[in-house]
Structures are given as C-alpha cells and as structure tokens.
Motif scaffolding. Structure first.
Motif: not given
Ligand code: C6P
Length: 410
Positions: A125-147
C-alpha cells in the motif's frame, strides 16, 4: 460458542509436531490455516466440476461458472457490498491495490494532485502509490504515526492540515501488520470524502478478524486476500463502488474481459469482468466462499473478541520479560490480536529460530514495513499474531519459549 480449543480439530494441519514439539502456530498475520471445509470445497471442485468459466456450454463449464459467480455473491455478502458486481477477483491485496493505482490513479491524477497514505503502510500500500506518483507527477504525502517511539497510531490531528482539496486519493491500512493498531476506518473514509478524495482501505489484516461492512465504512475501494481469512492462497478481491468501477478502463487485456474484438480495437465488458482478463482462480474463489461460510458460522464478533483477548493476554505475559519493548498503541486504544516486540540486543531472527525449536511459529523481520522500521529505530521486530484456533495455553508456550531465548543469550 465454538472458538479456540473447540474448533482446532477443524484444522488438520494443527495436529502435528514441529521439532519434536506440538505445533503452536502464531504467524496468522502472514497467512492463516485452512479448515477442512475449505480444503473439501477445493477438492470437490477439482473432483467433480473442474472446467473453464464463462466460455463453455457443457455441463461442467456451467457448474464451474455457477460456483465461481456464487462465490462472488458470497463475498459481496461477507463485506456487505451493495451488489456482486462490486467484487473483482484478484490474486490478493497486493494485486487489488495495484489495480486501483493503475486504473483509477492513472485516469484521474495529474501534476499538483496529492496521494495521501500513512507512515504505517505495508509496501503493498506504498510502492504502487510511489509508482503512480512517478507516472502522473502527483505528490505522495504521509499521515505521521505518533508516540515517543512513533508507535502509537495515526496522528489524527495532522489530518486537519494534510487532508486538503488537493488530495485526490487517501490510502490507509485498516489494521497495521506491525503495530497492531486498528485505525478508525469509517472516520478516515468520511474525512476523505469531505475533501472529495477517493478512499482506499487495505483490509489485509482485518478481513476475517473483525466484522467488516463496506457500506458502513463508506469506503470507495477495499482490498483483501483470501489466505489471511482461512481461504486459499492466490485469491482475493478488490471491492469498488459500482459507479467508480464502471467508469474505469481495464488494466489488462485478454480473454474474458472483452465485449467485441476487431484487429484494430476492442470494447470491454462491464465491471467486474472488465478487470478479470484470462482464466481466473476458479477453485480459489470457491474455496474462499467456503471460508466465508466457515467464519460466519463461528461468528466474526466472537472471532474478534477471541483474538483481542489472546492479544491482551500475550501483551501482559510478555511485559514481564526483561529487556522487551512491546510496540503498538497505548492501553485502551483499539488494537488487533497480535503482539509485536523486540528484545534489546537480540536479533528477531535468533528469537524466531529458538522459538521454532520449541514448535512455536512466529514472524520476524521488517514485515514489509521498511520505512516504519526505520522510524521506530529498529532493524526488525518479532510478531505473534492470533486467530480463532489459538488458545490461552499456547500463550504460555510462547512465553516459555521466549524465556529460553533470554536464557540462551544471558
Ligand atoms: N502481510 C505479514 O506477514 P498479500 O501478500 O497481497 O496477500 O498481502 C499484502 C499485505 C498488504 N497489506 C497488509 C497490511 C499486509 O499485512 C499484507 C501482508 C503479511 O504481515 C506478509 S508481508
């Protein structure tokens, strides 16, 4: 209620010795064992009905087609999809997530758009979005984990700033396979929809463990694997809302997905066939329907309660061990029936090997969560993950095996 001891005899594989000790299978997060009902459904198909689907007019082909389509209907009922056409058969979670990236993602994203994921995602659930971002020029961002050690769960406050109208797709796991966190999936889907983003739920670790209702969740897509819910390997599904699936182009071409073919061009069948090119895993789908029947006969609320009870028991027992760091959310937060932990100065692979000598099957490593591991400051963790056939006695065996590990390295 049939749970734990009462249904172990349904799972023939559990009745064996490993390294001279009774098998204690605690690697259910990786894959679950199969009840005889599922094995029987698979062999009945091969013994009596084996033929290709949607192609033949002979009796066996019609029986195979009926079994395959009944399996789709069963799966739709299992997750409360509005109709069977919302179920696309895939090889599992990984293929389902890639399908969304390749179809919806490629058709809808352009430079300036944002794909939002979380810092606890499995590589699938990470690498396909990286590949998609590279293909389309979209930016990939992340909701952080806490603690303090970044292990408690999603930083929901950060969503206020991250979930902007630029976000076109929000992909998150329902249950983290490393932390055991249960994310508030319905709330996340609702917040995605409020900014016009499509929600993609990775249900690999929740399917078959928690009651799951896609209409109550309000998700747009949901991906899962059969093998983690007592079903066969090589089969899983993508749930997609009908209106979304119908608007998408296919990701693969071949037999079974076309309406007409000319030498120069072709037209497609409607969803879900449009996304199922080639001969599908017919036996797998039928076996998976058998798994749905089995799990619903036991009862998913009972399975969830059993898993959670064993998880809590294991965490309490393991907390007594010196030098242990148990990962996951604070007490009282929703968490799944698993425990992920690390011993200071003992590598996970050594723990697994010594536990295996005691007949205990655990998983160790980065759990396909490499960026999260880096964030946690750990090379690896050990994970014990529980399911409906595990027992309290097995937690005592696990604890004793871990004491042996500590003694060996003392
Ligand atoms: N996690 C584990 O031991 P596949 O391989 O497609 O059936 O499932 C992939 C996957 C996706 N998302 C999550 C949250 C998962 O946990 C997994 C599979 C296994 O944790 C194998 S790495």
């Amino acid at each position: 209620m049939r749970i734990g001891h009462a249904l172990r005899s349904d799972f023939p594989i559990l009745d064996q010795q490993v390294n001279g000790k009774p098998l204690v299978y605690l690697d259910n997060g990786a894959t679950s064992q199969k009840p005889r009902a599922v094995i029987d459904a698979l062999s009945a198909y091969y013994l009596h009905d084996n033929a290709n689907v949607h192609r033949g007019l002979h009796a066996l082909s019609m029986r195979a087609t009926a079994g395959f389509e009944q399996a789709r209907t069963r799966l739709a009922r299992f997750i409360n999809a509005a109709e069977p056409a919302e179920i696309v058969f895939t090889r599992g979670t990984t293929e389902s997530l890639n399908l969304v990236a390749q179809t919806w993602g490629t058709a809808n994203l352009r430079p300036g758009d944002v794909i939002l994921a979380t810092e606890m995602e499995h590589h699938s659930n990470l690498v396909p979005w990286q590949m998609l971002a590279a293909r389309t020029g979209a930016t990939l961002r992340f909701v952080p984990v806490t603690g303090a050690d970044a292990e408690h769960g999603l930083d929901l406050a950060a969503l206020d700033t991250l979930l902007t109208p630029q976000v076109k797709l929000f992909a998150f796991t329902h249950i983290s396979n490393t932390l055991g966190v249960i994310n508030p999936a319905a709330e996340l889907c609702r917040r995605a929809r409020a900014v016009g983003a499509v929600s993609v739920v990775d249900a690999a670790q929740s399917i078959g463990h928690e009651p799951l209702d896609v209409q109550a969740l309000g998700c747009d897509f949901l991906a899962f694997s059969g093998h983690k819910m007592c079903g066969p390997t090589g089969i899983g599904a993508l749930y997609g809302r009908r209106a979304l699936l119908d608007a998408l182009p296919p990701h693969e071409g071949g037999g079974g997905m076309i309406e007409t073919v000319e030498y120069s061009h072709s037209t497609w069948k409607p969803a879900p066939e449009r996304f199922e090119a080639g001969t599908p895993h017919i036996a797998g789908a039928i076996g998976l329907a058998g798994a749905c029947d089995y799990l619903d006969a036991v009862g998913r609320p009972a399975i969830a309660a059993h898993d959670h009870h064993l998880g809590a028991l294991a965490r309490a027992a393991l907390a007594e061990l010196p030098g242990i760091r148990i990962l996951g959310p604070r007490a009282g937060q929703p968490r799944a029936g698993m425990v992920s932990f690390a011993f200071k100065d003992i590598h996970a692979h050594d723990v697994i090997t010594i536990a295996d000598q005691q007949g205990v099957a655990l998983r160790g490593g980065h759990h396909c969560n490499m960026p999260l591991m880096k964030k946690l400051g750990l090379p690896s963790t050990v994970r014990a993950s529980f399911y409906l056939y595990n027992t309290e006695e097995e937690i005592a065996v696990l604890t004793a095996a871990l004491r042996k590990v500590l003694k060996f390295f003392a």
